[in-house]
Write an enzyme that holds these catalytic residues in place. Structure first.
Site, PDB file in Angstrom:
ATOM      1  N   MET A  18     117.195  42.739 108.882  1.00 33.55           N
ATOM      2  CA  MET A  18     118.127  43.867 108.934  1.00 33.55           C
ATOM      3  C   MET A  18     119.560  43.412 109.173  1.00 33.55           C
ATOM      4  SD  MET A  18     115.800  46.540 111.114  1.00 33.55           S
ATOM      5  CE  MET A  18     115.146  45.292 112.227  1.00 33.55           C
ATOM      6  N   ALA A  19     120.467  43.851 108.292  1.00 29.03           N
ATOM      7  CA  ALA A  19     121.884  43.480 108.389  1.00 29.03           C
ATOM      8  C   ALA A  19     122.483  44.027 109.683  1.00 29.03           C
ATOM      9  CB  ALA A  19     122.651  44.020 107.185  1.00 29.03           C
ATOM     10  N   GLN A  71     117.546  34.746 104.563  1.00 27.95           N
ATOM     11  CA  GLN A  71     117.714  35.515 103.315  1.00 27.95           C
ATOM     12  C   GLN A  71     119.114  35.383 102.719  1.00 27.95           C
ATOM     13  OE1 GLN A  71     117.994  39.991 103.009  1.00 27.95           O
ATOM     14  NE2 GLN A  71     115.935  39.769 102.175  1.00 27.95           N
ATOM     15  N   CYS A 102     118.421  45.377  98.693  1.00 25.63           N
ATOM     16  CA  CYS A 102     119.532  46.051  99.370  1.00 25.63           C
ATOM     17  C   CYS A 102     120.120  47.136  98.472  1.00 25.63           C
ATOM     18  CB  CYS A 102     120.617  45.056  99.766  1.00 25.63           C
ATOM     19  SG  CYS A 102     121.986  45.869 100.633  1.00 25.63           S
ATOM     20  N   ASN A 202     106.178  46.882 103.431  1.00 23.84           N
ATOM     21  CA  ASN A 202     107.310  47.316 104.243  1.00 23.84           C
ATOM     22  C   ASN A 202     107.600  48.794 103.969  1.00 23.84           C
ATOM     23  OD1 ASN A 202     110.873  46.701 104.038  1.00 23.84           O
ATOM     24  ND2 ASN A 202     109.713  47.164 105.860  1.00 23.84           N
ATOM     25  N   ASP A 204     108.041  52.634 106.569  1.00 22.09           N
ATOM     26  CA  ASP A 204     107.354  53.661 107.362  1.00 22.09           C
ATOM     27  C   ASP A 204     106.301  53.105 108.319  1.00 22.09           C
ATOM     28  OD1 ASP A 204     108.944  55.440 106.043  1.00 22.09           O
ATOM     29  OD2 ASP A 204     107.373  56.339 104.817  1.00 22.09           O
ATOM     30  N   GLY A 226     110.840  47.034 110.322  1.00 18.70           N
ATOM     31  CA  GLY A 226     112.305  47.047 110.364  1.00 18.70           C
ATOM     32  C   GLY A 226     112.801  48.014 111.412  1.00 18.70           C
ATOM     33  N   ARG A 227     113.100  49.249 110.966  1.00 17.30           N
ATOM     34  CA  ARG A 227     113.700  50.235 111.882  1.00 17.30           C
ATOM     35  C   ARG A 227     112.820  50.541 113.091  1.00 17.30           C
ATOM     36  NH1 ARG A 227     114.678  55.061 108.113  1.00 17.30           N
ATOM     37  NH2 ARG A 227     112.894  54.136 107.056  1.00 17.30           N
TER      38      ARG A 227
END
Length: 338
Positions: A18-19, A71, A102, A202, A204, A226-227
């Site tokens: 994650m950026a 990455q 992205c 990836n 949900d 991720g989130r």
């Protein structure tokens, strides 16, 4: 275990790249919470070629984070190859990942990120060119497609495999969806059925049960979070434990959340200095505080602060008040019983 080329991760839980989030400060916490593979935030191939100081700092890997995937992103095969060579020979990352997911316009308008999803014919050439130039395993992170009319997930994954890619991560959304709507796990399953290389699912995955369900529904080899891990590295630990032992660990207490938030901030300060780190930490602190009673007021106060010690003082006060409130509630309950 998750095997990517010659790299073996101890389990199949992966932290997404994650950026603005996945710098060494957070990645190390993710690793300490048991994550099998951590991925660094994406770095521009052209910025690597220019030797930009801040970019080169982003290529730093702490030995304790390994195995780690670094990455890169770009829209031009030549510069992607040159950037990959730098990562291959000048960093101690274990895996080189190419971003094909992205959705941000400033990335896609340079033909990078999700823009690759529209060019299945070019993907194999790009991946094979990078693979031929480096010794580390090369992987790709992609979305299922650009929009509902252009879903080439299976063709694109096959192109990655044919080009010599060692694994592919698939986010079950299109570029147009950004982070909205629902991730399409059926497409991840289709990709898994179409290729022989490991597929990491990836999208949900917000609870350990989601991770279990994704593995069962898609048959994929790994789960990328991720989130769900923002301000919540316990999600990573709880998922690893649930997948390996079938045990659902309890959610962390407020005191534990704040302890890790301060550790995260202190590591960020060591990396970037207090002024930059404290500003960058504000969003993370908002995530760590999420769901705690009375957190909104604390967030408002913290957003104005520029000193580490002031923030720690406010957070400690907040935890003490929460603990006192819980103690008062317990006393009231006991009194009611008697």
């Amino acid at each position: 275990m998750l095997k990517i080329g010659n790299v073996a991760a101890p389990n199949n839980v992966v932290l997404a790249p994650m950026a603005g989030v996945c710098n060494p400060a957070f990645r190390l916490i993710a690793k300490e919470f048991g994550t099998g593979l951590v991925c660094a935030e994406m770095v521009s191939d052209k910025a690597i070629m220019h030797g930009n100081k801040r970019t080169m700092e982003m290529l730093y890997v702490d030995e304790r984070e390994k195995p780690l995937s670094l990455q890169i992103f770009g829209g031009d095969i030549e510069t992607l190859v040159e950037a990959a060579k730098v990562v291959d020979t000048q960093t101690n990352a274990d895996i080189i990942d190419i971003n094909m997911g992205c959705p941000v316009p400033k990335v896609t308008k340079c033909d990078a990120g999700a823009r690759w999803l529209l060019a299945p014919d070019k993907i194999e050439q790009m991946v094979s060119s990078v693979v031929a130039a480096v010794s580390k395993p090369v992987t790709v992170k992609m979305r299922i497609g650009w929009d509902d009319e252009h879903i080439y997930a299976v063709q694109n994954a096959k192109a990655v495999e044919n080009g010599g890619g060692s694994a592919v991560s698939v986010h079950g959304r299109t570029r147009v969806q950004m982070y909205s709507g629902t991730a399409n796990w059926d497409m991840i399953k289709e990709v898994k059925n179409a290729v022989g290389i490991p597929v990491i699912g990836n999208g949900d995955v917000f609870t350990p049960e989601d991770a279990r369900r994704m593995l069962d529904v898609t048959g994929c080899d790994g789960v990328m979070i991720g989130r769900g891990a923002l301000g919540n590295p316990w999600m990573l630990y709880r998922t690893v434990r649930y997948l390996t032992e079938g045990v659902l660990s309890p959610e962390p207490l407020a005191e534990e959340k704040i302890r890790i938030a301060v550790l995260h901030m202190d590591r960020l300060i060591a990396l970037k200095g207090e002024l930059v780190a404290v500003k960058e930490m504000r969003k993370h602190l908002a995530w760590y505080l999420k769901g705690l009673t009375g957190a909104a007021r604390v967030k408002d106060v913290i957003m104005e602060m520029e000193s580490r010690d002031e923030i720690v003082h406010i957070l400690n006060e907040f935890v003490e008040k929460l603990a006192a409130g819980e103690a008062d509630e317990q006393t009231a309950e006991e009194a009611a019983v008697h």
